[in-house]
Design a protein around this motif. Structure first.
Motif, PDB file in Angstrom:
ATOM      1  N   UNK A 256       0.833  -1.210   0.000  1.00  0.00           N
ATOM      2  CA  UNK A 256       0.000   0.000   0.000  1.00  0.00           C
ATOM      3  C   UNK A 256       0.865   1.257   0.000  1.00  0.00           C
ATOM      4  N   UNK A 257       1.870   1.285   0.875  1.00  0.00           N
ATOM      5  CA  UNK A 257       2.729   2.460   0.989  1.00  0.00           C
ATOM      6  C   UNK A 257       3.494   2.678  -0.310  1.00  0.00           C
ATOM      7  N   UNK A 258       3.967   1.595  -0.918  1.00  0.00           N
ATOM      8  CA  UNK A 258       4.687   1.728  -2.183  1.00  0.00           C
ATOM      9  C   UNK A 258       3.774   2.296  -3.264  1.00  0.00           C
ATOM     10  N   UNK A 259       2.532   1.799  -3.310  1.00  0.00           N
ATOM     11  CA  UNK A 259       1.576   2.295  -4.304  1.00  0.00           C
ATOM     12  C   UNK A 259       1.245   3.761  -4.051  1.00  0.00           C
ATOM     13  N   UNK A 260       0.965   4.105  -2.796  1.00  0.00           N
ATOM     14  CA  UNK A 260       0.613   5.488  -2.468  1.00  0.00           C
ATOM     15  C   UNK A 260       1.747   6.445  -2.782  1.00  0.00           C
ATOM     16  N   UNK A 261       2.981   6.019  -2.527  1.00  0.00           N
ATOM     17  CA  UNK A 261       4.136   6.858  -2.837  1.00  0.00           C
ATOM     18  C   UNK A 261       4.247   7.083  -4.341  1.00  0.00           C
ATOM     19  N   UNK A 262       4.028   6.042  -5.119  1.00  0.00           N
ATOM     20  CA  UNK A 262       4.051   6.168  -6.576  1.00  0.00           C
ATOM     21  C   UNK A 262       2.950   7.100  -7.061  1.00  0.00           C
ATOM     22  N   UNK A 263       1.754   6.924  -6.516  1.00  0.00           N
ATOM     23  CA  UNK A 263       0.633   7.775  -6.930  1.00  0.00           C
ATOM     24  C   UNK A 263       0.861   9.234  -6.553  1.00  0.00           C
ATOM     25  N   UNK A 264       1.536   9.465  -5.427  1.00  0.00           N
ATOM     26  CA  UNK A 264       1.813  10.853  -5.034  1.00  0.00           C
ATOM     27  C   UNK A 264       2.695  11.541  -6.075  1.00  0.00           C
ATOM     28  N   UNK A 265       3.619  10.792  -6.661  1.00  0.00           N
ATOM     29  CA  UNK A 265       4.495  11.359  -7.680  1.00  0.00           C
ATOM     30  C   UNK A 265       3.725  11.650  -8.968  1.00  0.00           C
ATOM     31  N   UNK A 266       2.742  10.814  -9.263  1.00  0.00           N
ATOM     32  CA  UNK A 266       1.897  11.050 -10.435  1.00  0.00           C
ATOM     33  C   UNK A 266       0.951  12.221 -10.193  1.00  0.00           C
ATOM     34  N   UNK A 267       0.461  12.317  -8.973  1.00  0.00           N
ATOM     35  CA  UNK A 267      -0.491  13.373  -8.631  1.00  0.00           C
ATOM     36  C   UNK A 267       0.153  14.750  -8.527  1.00  0.00           C
ATOM     37  N   UNK A 268       1.444  14.809  -8.261  1.00  0.00           N
ATOM     38  CA  UNK A 268       2.115  16.100  -8.055  1.00  0.00           C
ATOM     39  C   UNK A 268       1.912  17.056  -9.223  1.00  0.00           C
ATOM     40  N   UNK A 269       2.254  16.682 -10.469  1.00  0.00           N
ATOM     41  CA  UNK A 269       2.049  17.638 -11.569  1.00  0.00           C
ATOM     42  C   UNK A 269       0.585  17.938 -11.838  1.00  0.00           C
ATOM     43  N   UNK A 270      -0.296  16.958 -11.585  1.00  0.00           N
ATOM     44  CA  UNK A 270      -1.730  17.189 -11.782  1.00  0.00           C
ATOM     45  C   UNK A 270      -2.227  18.223 -10.778  1.00  0.00           C
ATOM     46  N   UNK A 271      -1.847  18.038  -9.510  1.00  0.00           N
ATOM     47  CA  UNK A 271      -2.257  18.989  -8.473  1.00  0.00           C
ATOM     48  C   UNK A 271      -1.660  20.367  -8.735  1.00  0.00           C
ATOM     49  N   UNK A 272      -0.408  20.400  -9.205  1.00  0.00           N
ATOM     50  CA  UNK A 272       0.227  21.692  -9.477  1.00  0.00           C
ATOM     51  C   UNK A 272      -0.492  22.428 -10.604  1.00  0.00           C
TER      52      UNK A 272
END
Length: 382
Positions: free
Chosen positions: A152-168
């Motif tokens: 779960x933590x590995x997946x969430x960490x990966x998704x956070x990196x994908x979400x960063x440019x979207x959120x920005x």
């Protein structure tokens, strides 16, 4: 079993096209349906806005989606933030993890105690790194018996990196909207956001034009310290803003100790009447608000109706969104007589006739720049 590639594909195709609230409302259930014991999913970011310092978009499994949360300025000094996991991630720009299955202590922030009481078992926060100076945070809470797994933590960490440019990207759009609407007003600001930014991009329109300014401004500046003058000016601007906004108008400019506001019209007979009545109602409301607020200075308001040019003027690389035309000049000239005639509100003859409301003739004057004398009227408000 979570399908990491499918989650990433959804975020980069459909999810990024949604607003951030809709994105978390969609991603939260996807992760839970994939087997993650997800209780809460939250994206937060700093923003630039006169009233708001941060925005949060929250989904919770129980109770349905939560609407966007806006944090007012001064967040850093509030107990809800000081010492919280959010502060840790925002300040250190490092992940935060706290298992909630065991006992908590007084050093654990209140939010952790509250989540534990609701059945939370694990808390994980990770920074979202932006290119610009601002930044975001992703915070997730588990209600599973064992909390988040390593996968779960590995997946969430990966998704956070994908979400960063979207959120920005969404944050930048919010920033542009906040700047445009704060400095230009909601209607004019939207025009700029829609691309009306070329010098000479001007349209002809009709509106009731309202000018207002503080009386005795020069004497006030000579008698009071600058800080007090600024406080009084801001109080006056707030009075006028409330009155104009509540009556269908928009302040286009703050000019020293005065304002220029427009009440748009479609040019029809009914539209002209409505615009003038809205402007007059705003002027009257401002006097009432000022009395309630105990505003320590008098001000005058002039109203005229007519055609004007509305759009961009200026130099090649420095432009201003403004209004031009004889109607604007007349409104300013009408307002200038308020102090001389000791009237808080004056209307041009044309505006007074369009309102269809009782007024009294105050004087007939030749306005600067006009050859013909113009009757000026004051409303018969009690």
């Amino acid at each position: 079993m979570q399908d990491t590639d499918a989650h990433i594909a959804w975020i980069l195709s459909k999810g990024r096209m949604l607003g951030l609230q809709a994105l978390v409302d969609g991603l939260g259930p996807r992760l839970r349906d994939g087997g993650m014991d997800l209780m809460r999913f939250r994206l937060g970011m700093r923003t630039t806005h006169p009233l708001t310092t941060a925005l949060s978009f929250v989904w919770e499994n129980e109770g349905g989606p939560i609407v966007q949360v806006a944090a007012p300025h001064g967040l850093e000094s509030r107990s809800a933030y000081v010492g919280s996991p959010m502060e840790h991630v925002a300040t250190t720009r490092t992940p935060y993890r706290r298992n909630l299955t065991g006992p908590l202590t007084d050093t654990d922030h209140t939010i952790l105690h509250e989540l534990k009481e609701r059945g939370a078992t694990d808390y994980y926060g990770v920074p979202l790194d932006f290119v610009a100076a601002s930044s975001g945070i992703m915070m997730v809470v588990s209600d599973g018996a064992d909390g988040f797994s390593d996968d779960d933590i590995a997946l969430l960490t990966t998704l956070s990196q994908v979400l960063s440019p979207v959120a920005e990207a969404h944050g930048n759009f919010h920033l542009a909207t906040a700047i445009a609407t704060s400095y230009l007003g909601p209607n004019t600001g939207q025009r700029v956001l829609d691309g009306q930014i070329t010098r000479g991009d001007i349209e002809t329109t009709q509106a009731a034009i309202l000018f207002s300014d503080i009386r005795g401004w020069t004497a006030l500046n000579a008698a009071e310290p600058p800080e007090r003058v600024l406080e009084i000016a801001n109080g006056y601007f707030e009075v006028m803003s409330d009155a104009v906004d509540n009556n269908g108008g928009e302040i286009l400019k703050f000019m020293g100790d005065g304002i220029l506001a427009l009440f748009p019209s479609d040019g029809s007979d009914g539209g002209k009447v409505q615009a003038c009545r809205q402007a007059l109602s705003a002027a009257h409301a401002a006097l009432g608000i000022a009395r309630l607020a105990d505003l320590p200075v008098p001000f005058g308001t002039g109203i005229h109706y007519g055609e004007l040019l509305y759009g961009n003027v200026g130099a090649r690389e420095r432009i201003d969104f403004t209004v031009l035309g004889q109607s604007v000049n007349i409104a300013a000239r009408v307002e200038a007589f308020c102090g001389r005639l000791d009237e808080p509100i004056l209307l041009s003859d044309h505006a007074a006739q369009l309102t269809g409301m009782p007024t009294r003739h105050v004087t007939t004057e030749v306005l600067k720049g006009l050859d013909m004398p113009m009757p000026l009227h004051a409303p018969n408000f009690p």
